[in-house]
Design an enzyme around this catalytic site. Sequence first.
Site, PDB file in Angstrom:
ATOM      1  N   ASN A   1       1.625  46.065  79.203  1.00  0.00           N
ATOM      2  CA  ASN A   1       2.079  46.917  78.110  1.00  0.00           C
ATOM      3  C   ASN A   1       2.987  48.058  78.553  1.00  0.00           C
ATOM      4  OD1 ASN A   1      -0.661  47.653  79.187  1.00  0.00           O
ATOM      5  ND2 ASN A   1      -0.222  49.532  78.082  1.00  0.00           N
TER       6      ASN A   1
ATOM      7  N   SER B   1      -3.598  41.524  68.565  1.00  0.00           N
ATOM      8  CA  SER B   1      -3.689  42.651  67.631  1.00  0.00           C
ATOM      9  C   SER B   1      -2.540  42.587  66.636  1.00  0.00           C
ATOM     10  CB  SER B   1      -3.637  43.972  68.397  1.00  0.00           C
ATOM     11  OG  SER B   1      -3.760  45.065  67.514  1.00  0.00           O
TER      12      SER B   1
ATOM     13  N   THR C   1     -18.468  43.016  56.739  1.00  0.00           N
ATOM     14  CA  THR C   1     -17.607  42.508  55.678  1.00  0.00           C
ATOM     15  C   THR C   1     -16.169  42.425  56.176  1.00  0.00           C
ATOM     16  OG1 THR C   1     -19.024  43.476  53.978  1.00  0.00           O
ATOM     17  CG2 THR C   1     -16.766  42.912  53.332  1.00  0.00           C
TER      18      THR C   1
ATOM     19  N   CYS D   1      -2.312  53.924  73.227  1.00  0.00           N
ATOM     20  CA  CYS D   1      -3.744  53.787  72.957  1.00  0.00           C
ATOM     21  C   CYS D   1      -4.570  54.799  73.737  1.00  0.00           C
ATOM     22  CB  CYS D   1      -4.207  52.376  73.305  1.00  0.00           C
ATOM     23  SG  CYS D   1      -3.288  51.103  72.421  1.00  0.00           S
TER      24      CYS D   1
END
Length: 384
Positions: free
Chosen positions: A150, A200, A238, A326
């Site tokens: 990255n 992602s 959920t 991040c």
Amino acid sequence: MEAYFDNSATTRVMDEVAEMMVKVMREDYGNPSARHRKGVDAEHYIKEARAQIAHTLRVQEKEIIFTSGGTESNNLALIGAAAANCRAGKHIISTRIEHASVYQPLAWLEGQGFSVTYLSVDKDGHVSLKELAEAIRPDTILVSVMYVNNEIGAVQPIEAISQVIRGKTPSALFHVDAIQAYGKYEIRPKKQGIDLLSVSGHKFHGPKGVGFLFVREGVKIKPILYGGGQQKDMRSGTENVPGIAGIGIAAKEIYQHFSENLSHILELKDYLTERLMELDGVVLNSKKGQESAPQIVSASFQGVRSEVLLHALEDKGIYISSGSACSSNHPAISGTLKAIGVKPELLDSTLRFSFGIWNTKEEIDYAAETLKELLPVLRRYRRG
């Protein structure tokens, strides 16, 4: 003018993605576990997205597990695989240039009694197949290597790595963090020998807060979330239906236009590289052309702190990164730059430019001319 060159941190969502998510949130907002029509309609979006993603990888739909993003996918792959296979051994192999969402779970596993071997890399950020072969032991149960780094865009020889693993210990699992690779490469887990693959959504013009983990059929992992038993007990909670519908659309779109997107960002990468090399005191840390990822250019600017240059560019409407977004709340000298041998005086003078499908050469010209003006001023200021 505004120029956004931080697409490896996050991307702007496609219009089609945003429109789909709004529709799901406002019209088809049922809980997919509900048995009435609203629930069935919501479940349909999940099935459709799973089919869209599976098609891009040429895998089975049942091999896709939806998550909250890359970090969860990596944690589920590593911790889940280690927990499910610990009776066969407790040795794991990774590299010194992994993302924090890989090396931190590995550090946690070390605290649980696992042993981790970290492979070194060469000056271009590539692992040694010989070193990998020598590191594999009879008790090795998992190897985790990122597809694209990255920070510098180094691309690992994934299929060759898999062949080494299979030749030494066929039972060991191969996990690949493909968060910076998906959408930029045609990934075929079955052909490349990948058992677990993390992705992602917000890295390829999909929504934030959603990702997926490919788990090859027959591979055993344990869940790290318990509760309602959704997704066949592998990821309780959920489902984020708007996000899942969105990532499905983004996956479909990015691969439908794969060739033209790739040509465009490669052209931008080459053009930026040329413009940067016109400037004094610039050192490139990324390989040129297709020798590294098409969307990432890492460059060090002698005599200027990266944080200072980043904010000076921001004032001009140019957005770049000084490292992995991040972990930007915990600034530290990049382990990746150290691992590839960047000179100590350049470690804190490095920026990452990363492209998306909407960037233009005009934006690159604007950034290059702005750097040409800023660098002499900032260097004088630092010397003073």
